[in-house]
Structures are given as structure tokens and as C-alpha cells.
Design an enzyme around this catalytic site. Sequence first.
Site, PDB file in Angstrom:
ATOM      1  N   CYS A 171       6.260  68.228   2.949  1.00  0.00           N
ATOM      2  CA  CYS A 171       5.069  68.874   3.035  1.00  0.00           C
ATOM      3  C   CYS A 171       4.628  68.617   4.344  1.00  0.00           C
ATOM      4  O   CYS A 171       4.989  68.781   5.415  1.00  0.00           O
ATOM      5  CB  CYS A 171       4.062  68.455   1.821  1.00  0.00           C
ATOM      6  SG  CYS A 171       4.026  66.739   1.655  1.00  0.00           S
ATOM      7  N   ARG A 221       2.394  65.553  -1.045  1.00  0.00           N
ATOM      8  CA  ARG A 221       2.677  66.842  -1.904  1.00  0.00           C
ATOM      9  C   ARG A 221       4.153  66.928  -2.537  1.00  0.00           C
ATOM     10  O   ARG A 221       4.404  67.013  -3.516  1.00  0.00           O
ATOM     11  CB  ARG A 221       2.070  68.051  -1.749  1.00  0.00           C
ATOM     12  CG  ARG A 221       0.710  68.176  -1.437  1.00  0.00           C
ATOM     13  CD  ARG A 221       0.198  69.353  -0.603  1.00  0.00           C
ATOM     14  NE  ARG A 221       0.477  69.418   0.828  1.00  0.00           N
ATOM     15  CZ  ARG A 221       0.130  70.226   1.980  1.00  0.00           C
ATOM     16  NH1 ARG A 221      -0.202  71.147   1.450  1.00  0.00           N
ATOM     17  NH2 ARG A 221       0.213  70.038   3.104  1.00  0.00           N
TER      18      ARG A 221
END
Lengths: 300, 146
Positions: free
Chosen positions: A247, A252
Site C-alpha cells: 500500500c 493497509r
Amino acid sequence: MTVEVDPSPKFAEYAHPERLVSTEWLQARLGTPGLVVVESDEDVLLYETGHIPGSVKIDWHTDLNDPIERDYINGEQFAKLVGSRGIARDTTVVIYGDKNNWWAAYALWVFTLFGHEDVRLLDGGRAKWEAEGREYTTDAPAVAPVDYPVVERDDAAIRAFKDDVLAHFGRPLIDVRSVEEYTGQRTTMPAYPEEGALRAGHIPTAQNVPWAKAVAEDGGFKPLAELNSIYRDGAGLRDGDDVIAYCRIGERSSHTWFVLTHLLGFEGVRNYDGSWTEWGSAVRVPIVKGTEPGAVPVGR
Amino acid sequence: MTERDLPDSLIQIQDDFLELDQRDRLVLLLEFANELPELPPRYAEHPDLFERVEECQSPVYIFVEVDDDRIVHLFATAPKEAPTTRGFASILAQGLSGLTVEQVLDVPDDFPNTIGLTEAVSPLRIRGMTAMLGRTKRQIREKIAA
């Protein structure tokens, strides 16, 4: 002695049901010897406003990252950190947090780098606990520090570096950022600070599956069939695939790493924590802009 | 120019933080978060007047008022799930409100880095407050130019 697994039917269909606990399960076991509940949030003060009774706080940035080098803490620092939170090597650790457990998943991934065996997520995280009207306290927990052995971090299995990604082309890459970041309209999430990537776009061949697609409306994980349709049918992952997820700084994508590894049962999933803040600023690495994944880059 | 060429209100806030150890600095930031005033009714009814600070991790909206005596009033709102952001907004609202336009524009842009929170909160998160200060100054410039 580890604490028994949550037998909830919802989790039974996942590859590793032992990695999740429900709010009901946790509520009934607060204070159980051998169980430590950890809160890990994006907001560094959220824990102080109220937390699950007895839980301790671990902050992704101030606790898990090395303060000098861009790396995670080492075995000695980890032993000191978790020992101070009352976590022993055989403790059952349940992590929960804000933003659909995004930072909780990150903390779980870091625990896994140190080979901590029994570490689980609270399905639904803070939001679900709160929505169900369960108790919070601002009382500091009474923690008895314990000795945690110094275990060196093992990055090989679940962490990818830039060179690993360059050598990975031809196998699946999952970009879990927002569509705007993937296509190259911006280098950071809407409403988040710029973190200094010099170029925008994505790593060639990466499929874009924003991380939150794995989350149901109640904040918990979606059922297996829906996850299969997102990651297998949608992103084309097949059994036996080696997958690298990335990410912006690897937070994430630890959430997606959790989904692929523990819910869908993929065995060779690595998280590229250098992610876009490294790739988007590195010299002479190939980048694709736009909505298409792009082709495997030819050598140069 | 002295090392701390700051209005008294900001010097007070800076001193309050710097005399604490790291852990207590977080507690003080939480106190600021809890003190962020509710919006006055004239703004509570008009969320459209507020400008969202995009650089902040959580949604925060700020609105600057400059009165006839060129005194600045700063209003802000942020959700309770974002106490750090509320704390930052509250520091600025308390530290800047009541100052003159010139005093606010003279506040160094790196003030957020000088109150001892970079270690407790992380430099990354401090950027949110820097962005809020920047927006505040820009709104003031727009208002006095109008």
C-alpha cells in the site's frame, strides 16, 4: 497455556478460525490468565479516551517502528515492549483497534515477524465493540511485567523488500490502496498527509483491491464466499500463488495480508512494507499509471 | 529576535508541554482534546462555512473569523474518535484566538514541531497540526484581502 479458540460458526469457514475472536467471546474472557488484550489505533490518543477493560496499548509508530532507521524494532526492543505489557511467549494476544482493525492487523503482522504464535484479531474491532454498547474504561490496567525472550525477527516468510518485488514480476501483486492512488491521481489517500512519494501510479501488473473491500458493514470480515469472489474471481488469485501485497507504508496491506493468509489460506503471502513511499521515490523502478495493471516490465 | 518570538498564549502552551515527560504530554494533549469548545450556534448550523483540512488523518474542519478590531477567532470541529486531531485543533483555537491578525501571521510555521510532541505523537501525525496552522493563516490572508 493458551486460551481456547472461539468456536463461533462465522469463523469456522475461514482457513484459520483460530485467528479471530468475536466481541462476545472476548467479553466473556476478560481477565482470563494467559490472555492479553492489545489496542492498536491510528489515533495515538484514542486508547486514552476509553479502552476495553484490562487492555494495553501498543502504538504502531511510537512502539513498533525503530525510531532511527526505517525498519521495525529488533528482537531485544520487541521483548522489552511486549514484556512490559505483560505478554509472555505463550500468551494469547487479542488485538483490536480503530478503522476496521487496520492498525491492529499491522500490529498482528509485526507480532508474526517475531514468531509470536497465538495472536488473534477481535472481529469488528473497536467499532463493533462500541456499537454493541460494551464497556470501556479509562483506568490504566494493572500490568505485571514479564520476561519475554529475545527472538530475532524473521522477515523472510511474510515480508517483502523492493528487490523481492523486482524479482517477483510474473506472479501476483495486490495493490490495496484507493483507486485514486492506484491510477496515479495522487500519492496518498484522500484526506491523508502527503508522505513524500515523488511519483504516482502503481507497480506494473498489480491488481487494485482496496483493503476495505474485505470488511463487512458491521466492521467484521466478510464471509468466505464474498472474500473468494473478491480475491479469487476478481483479482485472479489461485491456490498456491505467491502473493505480495503493498500500500503506502505497509499498514493497509497488513490487513489484506491477514485476509489472504488467515481467512483464505494462501501460504506464500508477503507484505511489502516499503510500499509506495519507497517504490514511488526509488530511482529507475517501473511504474504504471491509469486503471490497467500493465505488463510485466522488460529488463533494461 | 529572541529564540521564542511567540505570543504569550503560545509560549504558555509550549512551556506546559515541555515541562512534562513524554507520557504526560499525551495526557495534556487529551485534556486539550476534551476542551475543544462546541461550535457557537451561528456556525453549528452552517457546516458549509467550514473548510476541511485535507492533510489531517481524520476529518477536521476549521473556520476563522476576523473581527472589526482585527482580532482572530478560530473555530474547529473534529469527531470524538479522533482525539489527537481534536487536541491539535484545540491547541490552535486556544493559542491563536484573541490574537491580532499580524500576531497570528507571524507565528512560525513550525510551531507544532516545537511543543515537544514529535516523539510522543510521531512527526507524521504532527503534520496534521502544521496543515491546520497553514490553513488558518491562509484564511486570515483571504479575509483581510477581501
